[in-house]
Write a protein that holds these residues in place. Structure first.
Motif, PDB file in Angstrom:
ATOM      1  N   PHE A   1      39.104  86.184  41.553  1.00  0.00           N
ATOM      2  CA  PHE A   1      38.731  85.954  42.939  1.00  0.00           C
ATOM      3  C   PHE A   1      37.267  85.528  42.935  1.00  0.00           C
ATOM      4  O   PHE A   1      36.407  86.244  42.428  1.00  0.00           O
ATOM      5  CB  PHE A   1      38.881  87.214  43.791  1.00  0.00           C
ATOM      6  N   VAL A   2      37.003  84.370  43.487  1.00  0.00           N
ATOM      7  CA  VAL A   2      35.640  83.865  43.614  1.00  0.00           C
ATOM      8  C   VAL A   2      35.331  83.830  45.106  1.00  0.00           C
ATOM      9  O   VAL A   2      36.048  83.216  45.889  1.00  0.00           O
ATOM     10  CB  VAL A   2      35.497  82.457  42.998  1.00  0.00           C
ATOM     11  N   ARG A   3      34.274  84.527  45.497  1.00  0.00           N
ATOM     12  CA  ARG A   3      33.889  84.581  46.914  1.00  0.00           C
ATOM     13  C   ARG A   3      32.739  83.616  47.162  1.00  0.00           C
ATOM     14  O   ARG A   3      31.845  83.471  46.331  1.00  0.00           O
ATOM     15  CB  ARG A   3      33.495  86.003  47.296  1.00  0.00           C
ATOM     16  N   HIS A   4      32.770  82.969  48.337  1.00  0.00           N
ATOM     17  CA  HIS A   4      31.701  82.044  48.701  1.00  0.00           C
ATOM     18  C   HIS A   4      31.422  82.141  50.201  1.00  0.00           C
ATOM     19  O   HIS A   4      32.249  82.617  50.966  1.00  0.00           O
ATOM     20  CB  HIS A   4      32.048  80.614  48.295  1.00  0.00           C
ATOM     21  N   ARG A   5      30.216  81.725  50.577  1.00  0.00           N
ATOM     22  CA  ARG A   5      29.783  81.749  51.973  1.00  0.00           C
ATOM     23  C   ARG A   5      28.791  80.610  52.180  1.00  0.00           C
ATOM     24  O   ARG A   5      28.309  80.009  51.214  1.00  0.00           O
ATOM     25  CB  ARG A   5      29.136  83.091  52.318  1.00  0.00           C
TER      26      ARG A   5
ATOM     27  N   ALA B   1      37.310  84.428  49.986  1.00  0.00           N
ATOM     28  CA  ALA B   1      37.764  84.574  48.596  1.00  0.00           C
ATOM     29  C   ALA B   1      38.766  83.484  48.259  1.00  0.00           C
ATOM     30  O   ALA B   1      39.633  83.149  49.056  1.00  0.00           O
ATOM     31  CB  ALA B   1      38.393  85.937  48.388  1.00  0.00           C
ATOM     32  N   VAL B   2      38.627  82.944  47.052  1.00  0.00           N
ATOM     33  CA  VAL B   2      39.537  81.938  46.526  1.00  0.00           C
ATOM     34  C   VAL B   2      40.068  82.462  45.196  1.00  0.00           C
ATOM     35  O   VAL B   2      39.296  82.940  44.365  1.00  0.00           O
ATOM     36  CB  VAL B   2      38.800  80.599  46.294  1.00  0.00           C
ATOM     37  N   GLU B   3      41.378  82.375  44.992  1.00  0.00           N
ATOM     38  CA  GLU B   3      41.958  82.796  43.711  1.00  0.00           C
ATOM     39  C   GLU B   3      41.993  81.594  42.771  1.00  0.00           C
ATOM     40  O   GLU B   3      42.415  80.510  43.153  1.00  0.00           O
ATOM     41  CB  GLU B   3      43.366  83.334  43.905  1.00  0.00           C
ATOM     42  N   VAL B   4      41.510  81.797  41.539  1.00  0.00           N
ATOM     43  CA  VAL B   4      41.416  80.727  40.553  1.00  0.00           C
ATOM     44  C   VAL B   4      41.982  81.222  39.227  1.00  0.00           C
ATOM     45  O   VAL B   4      41.691  82.347  38.812  1.00  0.00           O
ATOM     46  CB  VAL B   4      39.937  80.305  40.343  1.00  0.00           C
ATOM     47  N   ASN B   5      42.762  80.392  38.567  1.00  0.00           N
ATOM     48  CA  ASN B   5      43.252  80.712  37.218  1.00  0.00           C
ATOM     49  C   ASN B   5      42.343  80.026  36.209  1.00  0.00           C
ATOM     50  O   ASN B   5      42.306  78.796  36.139  1.00  0.00           O
ATOM     51  CB  ASN B   5      44.694  80.236  37.035  1.00  0.00           C
TER      52      ASN B   5
ATOM     53  N   VAL C   1      35.546  76.404  41.141  1.00  0.00           N
ATOM     54  CA  VAL C   1      35.371  76.544  42.589  1.00  0.00           C
ATOM     55  C   VAL C   1      34.183  75.703  43.066  1.00  0.00           C
ATOM     56  O   VAL C   1      34.273  75.008  44.078  1.00  0.00           O
ATOM     57  CB  VAL C   1      35.202  78.017  42.989  1.00  0.00           C
ATOM     58  N   CYS C   2      33.080  75.743  42.349  1.00  0.00           N
ATOM     59  CA  CYS C   2      31.892  74.981  42.751  1.00  0.00           C
ATOM     60  C   CYS C   2      32.172  73.487  42.832  1.00  0.00           C
ATOM     61  O   CYS C   2      31.608  72.794  43.682  1.00  0.00           O
ATOM     62  CB  CYS C   2      30.738  75.244  41.796  1.00  0.00           C
ATOM     63  N   ALA C   3      33.053  73.001  41.985  1.00  0.00           N
ATOM     64  CA  ALA C   3      33.395  71.577  41.979  1.00  0.00           C
ATOM     65  C   ALA C   3      34.112  71.163  43.263  1.00  0.00           C
ATOM     66  O   ALA C   3      34.098  69.987  43.620  1.00  0.00           O
ATOM     67  CB  ALA C   3      34.256  71.256  40.764  1.00  0.00           C
ATOM     68  N   THR C   4      34.713  72.124  43.972  1.00  0.00           N
ATOM     69  CA  THR C   4      35.473  71.789  45.174  1.00  0.00           C
ATOM     70  C   THR C   4      34.781  72.220  46.467  1.00  0.00           C
ATOM     71  O   THR C   4      35.236  71.858  47.545  1.00  0.00           O
ATOM     72  CB  THR C   4      36.872  72.440  45.132  1.00  0.00           C
ATOM     73  N   LEU C   5      33.696  72.983  46.367  1.00  0.00           N
ATOM     74  CA  LEU C   5      33.011  73.469  47.569  1.00  0.00           C
ATOM     75  C   LEU C   5      32.082  72.405  48.139  1.00  0.00           C
ATOM     76  O   LEU C   5      31.465  71.645  47.394  1.00  0.00           O
ATOM     77  CB  LEU C   5      32.172  74.705  47.244  1.00  0.00           C
ATOM     78  N   PRO C   6      31.943  72.390  49.473  1.00  0.00           N
ATOM     79  CA  PRO C   6      30.908  71.535  50.069  1.00  0.00           C
ATOM     80  C   PRO C   6      29.526  72.012  49.619  1.00  0.00           C
ATOM     81  O   PRO C   6      29.354  73.167  49.230  1.00  0.00           O
ATOM     82  CB  PRO C   6      31.081  71.753  51.575  1.00  0.00           C
ATOM     83  N   GLU C   7      28.541  71.154  49.710  1.00  0.00           N
ATOM     84  CA  GLU C   7      27.188  71.484  49.241  1.00  0.00           C
ATOM     85  C   GLU C   7      26.548  72.623  50.021  1.00  0.00           C
ATOM     86  O   GLU C   7      25.600  73.226  49.538  1.00  0.00           O
ATOM     87  CB  GLU C   7      26.296  70.250  49.292  1.00  0.00           C
ATOM     88  N   ASP C   8      27.042  72.922  51.220  1.00  0.00           N
ATOM     89  CA  ASP C   8      26.418  73.963  52.033  1.00  0.00           C
ATOM     90  C   ASP C   8      27.001  75.347  51.763  1.00  0.00           C
ATOM     91  O   ASP C   8      26.770  76.285  52.506  1.00  0.00           O
ATOM     92  CB  ASP C   8      26.542  73.632  53.521  1.00  0.00           C
ATOM     93  N   ARG C   9      27.755  75.514  50.664  1.00  0.00           N
ATOM     94  CA  ARG C   9      28.364  76.796  50.313  1.00  0.00           C
ATOM     95  C   ARG C   9      27.738  77.333  49.036  1.00  0.00           C
ATOM     96  O   ARG C   9      27.269  76.575  48.194  1.00  0.00           O
ATOM     97  CB  ARG C   9      29.877  76.655  50.098  1.00  0.00           C
ATOM     98  N   ILE C  10      27.742  78.666  48.890  1.00  0.00           N
ATOM     99  CA  ILE C  10      27.197  79.316  47.691  1.00  0.00           C
ATOM    100  C   ILE C  10      28.189  80.374  47.217  1.00  0.00           C
ATOM    101  O   ILE C  10      28.799  81.078  48.025  1.00  0.00           O
ATOM    102  CB  ILE C  10      25.821  79.946  47.988  1.00  0.00           C
TER     103      ILE C  10
END
Length: 50
Positions: free
Chosen positions: A4-8, A19-23, A34-43
């Motif tokens: 589970f990777v959490r971002h805000r 939370a996003v589930e990633v294998n 996850v970072c490769a798919t997040l918009p730039e305004d997310r951490i």
């Protein structure tokens, strides 16, 4: 392994993290995926095994 990777939104410490589930084999790989798919305004705020 599943993670589970959490971002805000960046700069908004009061925002509820999503939370996003990633294998991935390692936590670092999960964060990279996850970072490769997040918009730039997310951490990414945390990663935990599922």
């Amino acid at each position: 392994m599943s993670w589970f990777v959490r971002h805000r939104p960046k700069g908004d410490t009061s925002a509820e993290a999503v939370a996003v589930e990633v294998n991935s084999p390692t936590p670092a790989d999960a964060i990279d995926n996850v970072c490769a798919t997040l918009p730039e305004d997310r951490i990414v705020t945390s990663v935990a095994p599922y």
